[in-house]
Structures are given as C-alpha cells and as structure tokens.
Design a protein around this motif. Structure first.
Motif, short mmCIF file in Angstrom:
data_model
loop_
_atom_site.label_atom_id
_atom_site.label_comp_id
_atom_site.label_asym_id
_atom_site.label_seq_id
_atom_site.Cartn_x
_atom_site.Cartn_y
_atom_site.Cartn_z
N SER A 178 0.81 -1.22 0.00
CA SER A 178 0.00 0.00 0.00
C SER A 178 0.84 1.26 0.00
O SER A 178 0.40 2.30 -0.50
CB SER A 178 -0.94 0.01 1.21
OG SER A 178 -1.76 -1.12 1.20
N LYS A 182 0.46 4.36 -2.45
CA LYS A 182 0.27 5.75 -2.01
C LYS A 182 1.25 6.68 -2.71
O LYS A 182 0.91 7.82 -3.05
CB LYS A 182 0.43 5.84 -0.49
CG LYS A 182 -0.76 5.26 0.27
CD LYS A 182 -0.44 4.95 1.72
CE LYS A 182 -0.25 6.17 2.55
NZ LYS A 182 -0.08 5.82 4.00
N SER A 224 -6.38 2.91 3.95
CA SER A 224 -5.12 3.58 3.59
C SER A 224 -5.32 4.60 2.48
O SER A 224 -4.61 5.61 2.42
CB SER A 224 -4.07 2.55 3.15
OG SER A 224 -3.72 1.70 4.20
N VAL A 225 -6.27 4.34 1.58
CA VAL A 225 -6.47 5.23 0.43
C VAL A 225 -7.77 6.03 0.54
O VAL A 225 -8.16 6.70 -0.41
CB VAL A 225 -6.45 4.43 -0.89
CG1 VAL A 225 -5.12 3.73 -1.06
CG2 VAL A 225 -7.60 3.43 -0.97
N LYS A 449 -3.17 4.00 7.13
CA LYS A 449 -3.63 5.38 7.30
C LYS A 449 -3.34 5.79 8.74
O LYS A 449 -3.90 5.25 9.68
CB LYS A 449 -5.11 5.52 7.00
CG LYS A 449 -5.60 6.97 7.13
CD LYS A 449 -7.02 7.13 6.68
CE LYS A 449 -7.48 8.57 6.83
NZ LYS A 449 -8.88 8.75 6.40
N GLY A 475 -2.48 11.24 2.76
CA GLY A 475 -3.60 10.35 3.08
C GLY A 475 -3.78 10.07 4.55
O GLY A 475 -4.26 9.00 4.92
#
Length: 911
Positions: A178, A182, A224-225, A449, A475
C-alpha cells in the motif's frame, strides 16, 4: 469521458500484454532494436522496451484487443519507470517508453471509437520490483531498498509521460504494498494537475487470508487510500476468477468506488502456465457481471484477445455496480482496519466509542523509551510498543523529539522496525512531532492510514493550510491543536473559537474530510494552586460537547496525563483523576486520548468519598476542592520531624521553615519580628531560614512528596514574608550595602515558534511571590525582541521557556544573539523538552554568561538567589559540571558505532 460511460454500462478492459507478446516469438534482437546494441545484459523479457524497438507489435496488440471488444486498452508500461528499468540499464528511456506507448494506444482507441461506442486508454502503472514497506534483508528489518522520495520521482516521470501521451485514466495495478500505491497516487495527483484524469487502483491478494503481500487486509487497504480522490478500486492478478470472487464480493459491499476486476486465467499450474480457456473463464466472469459486482471487467496473466472476445457480449444490457455510500466514520489502519464511530458515546457504556492511543513510545514522556532510543536498543524499545498493543492501545503514538536525537532518522528507523512486527503493525500509528520534516519523514514510512499530531494556527493561516495540504497529500488524519497566533486556548470561549476557524479552513479551503479531523482542545493541569487553572478540565469538557455538536464529523483527543501534572509522584491519585476526567469527557464526545493503556484505576474502582472530591476538582465545583484533595494523597502529609513537633518547642528557624513548607502564615508576623531582633540585616532572614524552607520545598517536590498546588501556596507564603519584611528592607537601604532593597528583575519569554506558556506563567507567579519583578514577554518571542527588552529593562535574569523540540534550537539562537549583543545576563532554561545535557552541549558553549537548567518551577527562586548572591562561584561550578558532561557524552558517543559500521562488523556465520 470514461466517467460518463461507467454509469451506463459495464466496461470491458483488455487482457494481458505479456501473454500476447509471447505469441509473436520475439528474440533478443527484437528487444534491442538498433538503439540498444551496446547495452549490457539480456534485454529479452523487458516488454516495455518494445514500445521503442518493436512499436508495430505493441500497436498490433492494441488493435487486436479493440477488435475483440475492449472498451479500455491499457498501455504497455507496467514496468516503464526508472526503478524497474534499472535492471536493464534503461532508466534514461523510461519517460519515452510511457509517452510512446500512450500515443500508440491513444491513436488506436481514437481510430476504433464511435459516438455510440467510445474507447479509452488507461496508463498502466505497476508496483515496481521493490517495496517501500519491507526490508530486503531479514537480519536488518529497518533497512529499505527504496525510499518514498526515490519512488515518487520515478513515478512522476512515468505519469508525466502517460498524461502527455493522452491517456484517459491512470491504472495503478497489481498493488502488493500500500505504501508503493500511495506514492503512485501522490505522483498521479501532482502530474495530472487540474486535468480531469481518473485514478484507478487494482490490488492483488497474495494468500487465502485475504491480505496483500505486505500484510494488509482488504479493509485496511481501503482505509489507507480513503482520503484520496479515487475513481475505481479493483482486484487483479494472483487468483483466477473463482478464487477472486469472495474478495470481490467483499470489495463491492464496502468500497465507495466503482469496482474493477481482471483476474488471471486461473491459478498457474506447476509449470507456471494457465489452464483456463476463454470458454471456461467466460461463465465465471458472467457471474461477476450478473450479480452486479463490477463496473469494469477484463483479464490479467494468461488472458488474450480471445478471452476478451468472450467477455464483451456478457456485458451487453447489464446493469453496472452501484457504489455504496462513503462511510461517515473515520477509517484508520495498520495491517488491520480501525473504524472510529462518528457518534457520541453512550452514557451507559462510556468506553465503547473511545480510541486509546498508547503514550509510551514518546521520548518526551517516557525516560525509559528515551534511554533505549539513545542506546539504539531498538528491540527493547519495540517491546514497549508491543506491550501497549497487548494492553489495549488501538493506536501507537510515536515521538522522537529530543534535542540530542536525530529525530527524523530515529522516527524513520523505529517506524520501519514496527512494520516488521505484525503484532504491533496491525494498529495505526500516530506520528507525533513538533518538527514538520519529522512528520513528513514518518508519513513516508507507513503503508496504513496514520494520524499526524499535530498542526495548529500558531504560525498563521498560510502555514496551517500548507501543513494541512501535506497531510491530505499523504492520506492521513490530523490532530488540530487549539492554538492560534495569540497562543494556547485555555478558556472555553477560546477553544471553540479556534476549533471553528480551523474546521472551516480545513473543510472549505483544503477539502479535508470532516471525519479525518481530530481536535485537541488542550488538556491542561488543574489543581495547581492558581485559581485561573481550576476550570481547565471542565472547560475542555464543555468545548468537547460544543465541537461534537457544531462541527459535524470532527473528533476530540487530548493528552490525558497533563491533567494531573500537579500531583506527579502519586500515581494512584493521577490515574483516579484521569478516570474521572475521561468518564465525563467521553460522554460529551471525547473519542481519542493519549493515555497509558495499562492504567489500573477505573472510574468504578474509586471509593465514593474520594470520587466526589476528585469530581469536585475536575468539574470545578468548589474553589477549595483542590486543597481538600491533597488530604487524600497520603504523601502530601509527609513532613519532617520538625514540622510534627509542637510549634512552641520549635526553634525560630524551624518555625519559619515550617511556615513555608506548610504554606501557613498564621504566626509568620510574630516570628519575623523575632527574627529581625536576632539577625543583623533583614536580608539575612530571606537568605537564611526562608530560603532554607524554599530549598526543602524544592527537594520534596522533586521527590514527589509535595505537589504543585502546595508549591504555589508556599510561594505565596514567601511573598507574605517578604511583604512583612519590606519596611525593614527599605529602612536598610541607606546603610546596608547588601542587596536587600534592590528588587531584581527577571524577563520571561516562551521562545519563537512555541506558544506554550502554562509552565512559564507558574514560574512567573512563584518568582513574583519571592519578591522579583517579572517582565513577561508572552509567547512566540523572537530573539531580537528578547535582547532588546533585556537591554531596555536592564534585567538581572532571563527565563526562556519552551515545550516543543524546535524551542531547543531557538534557545541556542537566543543565547547566540545575547552573546553578540555583549550581554552576560544569567539565563534560566525550562520546559518539558529541555535538559541539563542539552544546556551543557548546545547552549552553554555559545554564551559567556551562566546558563542554568531548571527541572521545575519550584527551583527558580533557589537558583535565582544563587545567581544574584554568588554568581561567579556558581558559574565556575556550572562550567566545571558542563565540561564533565560534555566529556562523558563524547566518550559515550565514540563507544557507539554507526549503523553502517555495525553492519560492516557483523558476525559472518558462513564464509
């Protein structure tokens, strides 16, 4: 535009590029062409270079997929960035590969487009052959083969080429880490600028547990996004359609985006080949479409135009997937998801909506953690983090702000180490620093995140907005401290004024999601002995309620241990105060708190009589409640044998000391009259028994046997004593060459960049009570202003205060400026991040006058008295002590090897 078409029908994505390239039987010369004859190594297998050496083959593949019915063709650029092309020595040609492939795809798509059937180009962006979240060396888990910034530069070059070539969308696919994703999203957003180019994501699940290769669950990846402007999210590679379907169903149920799927032609067999055929795959893809799971469907490894030809008719007339509503909850993640409710806590289950943030991985709050980081004892430091998670911490706060640490390097190292520990890495991280470069470095290490702690308006709107945009770019969620240009909010009115202003700026100017905003309305010490502090807790609770009701979606946090600072040394009382405070604050909407997760005292554990008294203090019900609370501390009644004796049996000196220690001045006037007859000069009384009493107060406070409200009370008793002696002091002016009639001036300032002033204000009260004239310049005071006022007022001492690590650097700057101005006024240094070692190493060497570090406010009058009466001898003592500290420190540093040197010397098990 693809945005319009995706709402009308299910779109067909093309299949694999590499699988079809193999059909052409290309050799090494095809991959080299005329341009790359001198490049060393084997070129065959680098499919991206064919954009330059055999564009006819790539063009033909695009057309074959379009003829088969693909609505979207993806560029032949999966590995067309500098990181992957380094293996082929073709870094310099990465952008050209993207530009050329995008232009060929654009030309083909336009040629096959009609008004009723437009065709689109997706710029294919692969994950690279390296990971930002994992070490390539199992023996060195903190190491990374590639940094965020290095990957960002490579991705930016790739994105620019794709966008210049005319792609309709950016497809970041086969995501296994991830953090890599990102970085790609960050680059895509910046490369596209104001152009409306959607960002598509596609994840690959690596095992039956439903996690990515870097360990995240699908839900954690979505978190996370969740702050990014994403167009679609999907799954590809790894599994075939049948094995992919359960995860696709989960994704369709929870993701507020359009959904894509392009599975492999089944799982690869023992020979690495794919057994599925277009005829066997088509019914499985039909299930995706018929059940409304997808908006985009295509193929990955093993699929060809023949597969797409079977998929296209399946989508005709079928309804596309309808994205779910975006959750109003805050979504955080480590390897696992953490959802934070947007609703207020239930009064009957007051802990149900509370997110416990572990506080022990903070060098400013834990001496043990600081020692371990200084000693590079990272494994033991990780044990502290692990223990917090085991004890129930849902988020780990990490702070490396110390004047003698490289905070940026230590933050990166520790976060990288956490990533290698699944039992710790499963929870989100709160990246805590007062240095913005440290926060940004930390954000570039975490794939989940995280939360940034913190930003504020103390430096004005421009800096606030810049920092907020950085946080949104990365993010993360953010803690907003209730500070502004005027300083720290301490009243209810100031707290809600700053919170509302910050909320409007974040949501209206930056575009922040309201649920990603956490306000910290400042948990401040209560029961300090200063009346103006008594309402700090109840005003925090009132502000919490107002924010939750009037700033929709926002959350509330606070550093709970600050509340009970006055009673440090009595852990039971401190934990009981925290429990009472949290009980009331949580009911009003406080849903985060930086606390010790292993605390043993709960609200229900507190005896009824104590509970009522503590609630009186926390809720500011009675002005005398703080003094009554000291009666239950146990240690608060600890006194010397002298104080336990009958007042009539005590000596004069003991009675005067006892009056200060207890803060009781009922017999003070009579005792001081007796003292005036005994001592030759009035000043001898102050410098003798009264200062001895203050010394004893300082000792007991340092040992936790007295508490801050008692110290403040002692200071007021000292002021009372000086007032009683004042006529005698004035009378002595004419024939006393001592210092009795000369009121000394102290200039106090919180240095530039820092708005904390609670501790400084307490120092001011204590110094004023001890007969000093206090000139308080306030907060955010630049060095030149301190120098000028010191000159203008001809002050005798300067007190510099600071709570955050950048304050340490500014204190060094102030000392330099005082030295340049030719001043040698004694400087007293205080604040949470300051230390005697920092003074010895950084401040004292740049200043000719004495510099003294003070652990707490009670020491100020004692140190000031020495500075005013015996400054030369005191300076010699300080210089000798500092020189020894510097020598010890340098020897210790020489014994510690650098990380690179330690690696060089590591034991080799096998030669």
């Amino acid at each position: 535009m693809i945005q319009d078409e995706i709402t009308k029908r299910v779109l067909i994505l093309d299949g694999a590029m590499g699988t079809v390239i193999q059909e052409y039987g290309l050799n090494e010369q095809d991959f080299r062409g005329e341009r790359f004859q001198d490049i060393p190594g084997q070129m065959k297998g680098n499919n991206d270079v064919l954009n330059l050496t055999r564009p006819d083959v790539i063009q033909d593949i695009f057309e074959r997929y379009l003829k088969a019915g693909a609505d979207i063709i993806s560029t032949n650029t999966f590995n067309a960035q500098r990181v992957s092309q380094a293996d082929y020595h073709l870094q310099a040609y990465a952008k050209e590969m993207n530009l050329t492939s995008a232009r060929m795809a654009r030309e083909a798509a336009d040629r096959y487009s009609t008004p009723n059937h437009p065709r689109f180009v997706a710029g294919s962006v692969g994950p690279t052959n390296k990971t930002c979240s994992m070490s390539p060396d199992v023996s060195d888990p903190a190491r990374r083969e590639m940094t965020y910034d290095e990957l960002y530069e490579a991705y930016m070059e790739q994105m620019e080429g794709l966008i210049e070539g005319g792609v309709d969308a950016i497809l970041i696919e086969t995501i296994f880490d991830s953090l890599n994703a990102k970085v790609a999203i960050d680059a895509a957003i910046h490369a596209r600028g104001n152009r409306d180019i959607p960002i598509m994501l596609s994840v690959t699940i690596s095992d039956a547990a439903g996690r990515t290769l870097s360990g995240q669950t699908l839900e954690a990846f979505l978190a996370s996004v969740s702050s990014f402007p994403i167009f679609s999210i999907g799954l590809n590679c790894s599994f075939g359609a049948r094995q992919m379907k359960p995860y696709l169903k989960e994704l369709s149920r929870i993701a507020p985006y359009y959904i894509s799927a392009h599975p492999n032609a089944g799982l690869p067999n023992s020979l690495g080949l794919y057994d599925e055929t277009p005829e066997t795959m088509a019914p499985q893809i039909a299930e995706f479409i018929d059940e409304g799971l997808v908006n985009i469907v295509g193929g990955c490894c093993g699929t060809t135009p023949a597969f797409i030809e079977k998929y296209a008719p399946l989508a005709v007339g079928k309804k596309p997937h309808q994205p779910v509503e975006k959750s109003p909850k805050m979504l955080l993640s480590g390897l696992d998801l953490l959802e934070v409710s947007s609703h207020l806590a239930d009064a009957n289950s007051h802990l149900s909506a509370f997110t416990n943030v572990g506080e022990r991985c903070n060098v400013a709050g834990s001496r043990k953690f600081l020692r371990l980081i200084k000693e590079k004892s990272y494994e033991e430091a990780l044990q502290i983090a692990r223990k917090q998670v085991e004890d129930g911490a849902l988020v780990i706060d990490v702070n490396m702000d110390d004047g003698l640490l490289d905070a940026k390097a230590e933050m990166v190292t520790f976060l990288n180490l956490i990533a290698s520990e699944p039992e710790i890495a499963r929870v989100p991280v709160m990246i805590d620093s007062s240095k913005w470069d440290v926060i940004m470095a930390g954000l570039k290490c975490v794939q989940g995140k995280s939360i940034v702690n913190s930003i504020s308006l103390k430096e004005g709107e421009e800096v606030f907005l810049s920092h907020a945009r950085d946080v949104m770019r990365m993010g993360a969620a953010v803690v907003v401290m209730c500070f502004d240009e005027q300083g720290q909010a301490t009243t209810y009115e100031r707290r809600i004024e700053i919170a509302e202003r910050a909320y409007r700026l974040l949501t209206e100017k930056v575009g922040f999601l309201p649920q990603d905003i956490i306000f910290d309305p400042n948990v401040l010490a209560i029961a300090t002995g200063m009346e103006e502090h008594n309402a700090y807790a109840v005003d925090f609770i009132r502000a919490t309620e107002w924010i939750r009701k009037n700033l929709p979606g926002a959350h509330i946090s606070g550093g709970v241990s600050n509340l009970s600072f006055s009673f440090r040394g009595n852990n039971y009382l401190r934990e009981a105060m925290h429990a009472v405070f949290l009980y009331h604050a949580i009911q009003k909407g406080m849903d985060f708190g930086i606390v010790n997760p292993s605390t043993k005292v709960t609200y229900d554990d507190i005896p009824k009589e104590q509970l009522q008294l503590i609630e009186d203090v926390v809720l500011n019900r009675h002005p005398e409640s703080a003094e009554l609370l000291m009666g239950i501390t146990g240690e608060a009644n600890d006194t010397s044998s002298t104080s336990e004796a009958s007042p009539t049996s005590l000596s004069l000196e003991d009675r005067l000391q006892n009056a200060l220690i207890k803060g009781v001045g009922t017999t003070l006037e009579d005792d001081l009259k007796e003292a005036l007859e005994k001592y030759p000069r009035p000043v001898d009384i102050i410098e003798g028994p009264l200062m001895a009493g203050m010394n004893e107060v300082g000792r007991r406070f340092g040992e936790g046997k007295m508490f801050l409200p008692q110290v403040v009370k002692t200071a007021r008793t000292m002021k009372q004593a000086v007032a009683i002696l004042q006529p005698a002091l004035e009378a002595a002016k004419g024939d006393d060459t001592g210092k009795s009639g000369n009121v000394k001036k102290i200039l106090l300032a919180t240095v530039k960049g820092d708005v904390h002033d609670i501790g400084k204000n307490i120092v001011g009260v204590i110094m004023a009570c001890n007969g000093y004239e206090v000139i308080d310049l306030g907060v955010m005071v630049p060095a030149e202003q301190i120098v000028q006022r010191a000159k203008d007022e001809q002050v005798d001492m300067i007190g510099l205060s600071g709570l955050i690590t950048p304050s340490l650097e500014e204190m060094v700057n102030v000392a330099r400026e005082l030295e340049k101005a030719g001043l040698n006024i004694p400087i007293m240094i205080g604040g949470a991040t300051t230390s005697e070692l920092h003074v010895a190493l950084k401040i004292a060497p740049v200043y000719g006058g004495p510099v003294v570090w003070l652990k707490d406010a009670s020491q100020n009058p004692l140190v000031a008295q020495r500075l005013m009466s015996d400054v030369d001898e005191y300076s010699k003592e300080l210089n000798k002590e500092y020189a020894q500290m510097r020598e010890d420190y340098h020897q210790e540093q020489q014994q510690l090897l650098s990380l690179d040197e330690a690696r060089r010397r590591k034991t080799k098990l096998f030669e």
